[in-house]
Design a protein around this motif. Structure first.
Motif, short mmCIF file in Angstrom:
data_model
loop_
_atom_site.label_atom_id
_atom_site.label_comp_id
_atom_site.label_asym_id
_atom_site.label_seq_id
_atom_site.Cartn_x
_atom_site.Cartn_y
_atom_site.Cartn_z
N LYS A 1 0.85 -1.19 0.00
CA LYS A 1 0.00 0.00 0.00
C LYS A 1 0.88 1.24 0.00
O LYS A 1 2.03 1.20 0.41
CB LYS A 1 -0.91 0.02 1.23
CG LYS A 1 -1.97 -1.05 1.21
CD LYS A 1 -2.92 -0.87 2.36
CE LYS A 1 -4.03 -1.91 2.26
NZ LYS A 1 -5.04 -1.70 3.29
N ASN B 1 2.29 4.57 1.37
CA ASN B 1 2.44 5.19 2.68
C ASN B 1 3.03 6.59 2.51
O ASN B 1 3.27 7.04 1.40
CB ASN B 1 3.28 4.32 3.63
CG ASN B 1 4.71 4.16 3.18
OD1 ASN B 1 5.38 5.13 2.85
ND2 ASN B 1 5.20 2.93 3.17
N ASN C 1 -2.51 4.78 1.86
CA ASN C 1 -3.16 3.48 2.04
C ASN C 1 -3.87 2.97 0.81
O ASN C 1 -4.72 2.08 0.92
CB ASN C 1 -4.13 3.50 3.23
CG ASN C 1 -3.43 3.25 4.52
OD1 ASN C 1 -2.36 2.65 4.56
ND2 ASN C 1 -4.00 3.72 5.60
N ASN D 1 5.99 -0.29 -1.51
CA ASN D 1 5.77 0.81 -0.56
C ASN D 1 6.84 1.90 -0.64
O ASN D 1 6.71 2.92 0.00
CB ASN D 1 5.60 0.30 0.87
CG ASN D 1 6.83 -0.43 1.37
OD1 ASN D 1 7.83 -0.54 0.68
ND2 ASN D 1 6.74 -0.94 2.58
#
Length: 189
Positions: free
Chosen positions: A57, A59, A89, A109
């Motif tokens: 996800k 961040n 997110n 990420n």
């Protein structure tokens, strides 16, 4: 030592021995509830359970890099997207929907790299032409389309005749900001 102190000491020793005995009994006689069908996702008897949530996800530290590949000049230009609450997110699928005109080349990420192909020239292709007796700076969009970017405060009537004709007819094509700035410095001085 008084009778009351002896009684308290005996009670303490009995309690201590009871706790130690109980612990030893329980640790040696663990019951396997999984054999009897009492096991569910909340039971903590299997010590080797792993949580698997490997979905990447976005961040706060993720860099989103958009790459535009301009097909008419074959140049690629990267731009970074500022991370904001709309990006945090988000999953691969959500980013794919947000940037539907791009293809996702890398998604983790740390970096999200998106790329698209654009059927025009990159914004660093310029044509300088006459506009109302001044020099206009145009962005070259494609072979037939130009878009006015800026007008310089240089009167073409003050230029040599062959330079005037060049600006009025075809214009001068330049590539890159450095070449544009050098040209403006030469003509402005």
């Amino acid at each position: 030592m008084g009778n009351s102190k002896k009684i308290i000491l005996i009670i303490f020793i009995i309690c201590f021995i009871s706790v130690i005995s109980g612990y030893m009994f329980v640790s040696n006689n663990k019951y396997d509830y999984t054999k009897q069908g009492f096991y569910d996702e909340c039971t903590d008897y299997n010590e080797n359970i792993e949580t698997i949530n490997k979905q990447e996800k976005v961040n706060i530290n993720t860099e989103i890099i958009l790459t535009d590949k301009y097909l008419l000049c074959n140049h690629e230009i990267d731009s970074c997207v500022d991370i904001n609450l709309n990006n945090i997110n988000k999953t691969y699928e959500e980013i794919e929907k947000m940037y539907s005109e791009y293809n996702i080349n890398e998604f983790n990420n740390k970096y999200i790299r998106l790329k698209r192909e654009v059927n025009k020239y990159c914004p660093y292709h310029y044509i300088l032409k006459e506009v109302d007796n001044k020099i206009g700076i145009y962005n070259k969009i494609d072979e037939e389309t130009i878009e006015l970017f800026n007008i310089l405060d240089i009167n073409i009537n003050n230029l040599r005749e062959n330079d005037k004709q060049l600006f009025k007819e075809k214009g001068i094509e330049l590539y890159g900001q450095e070449e544009l700035y050098e040209f403006i410095e030469d003509f402005d001085s």
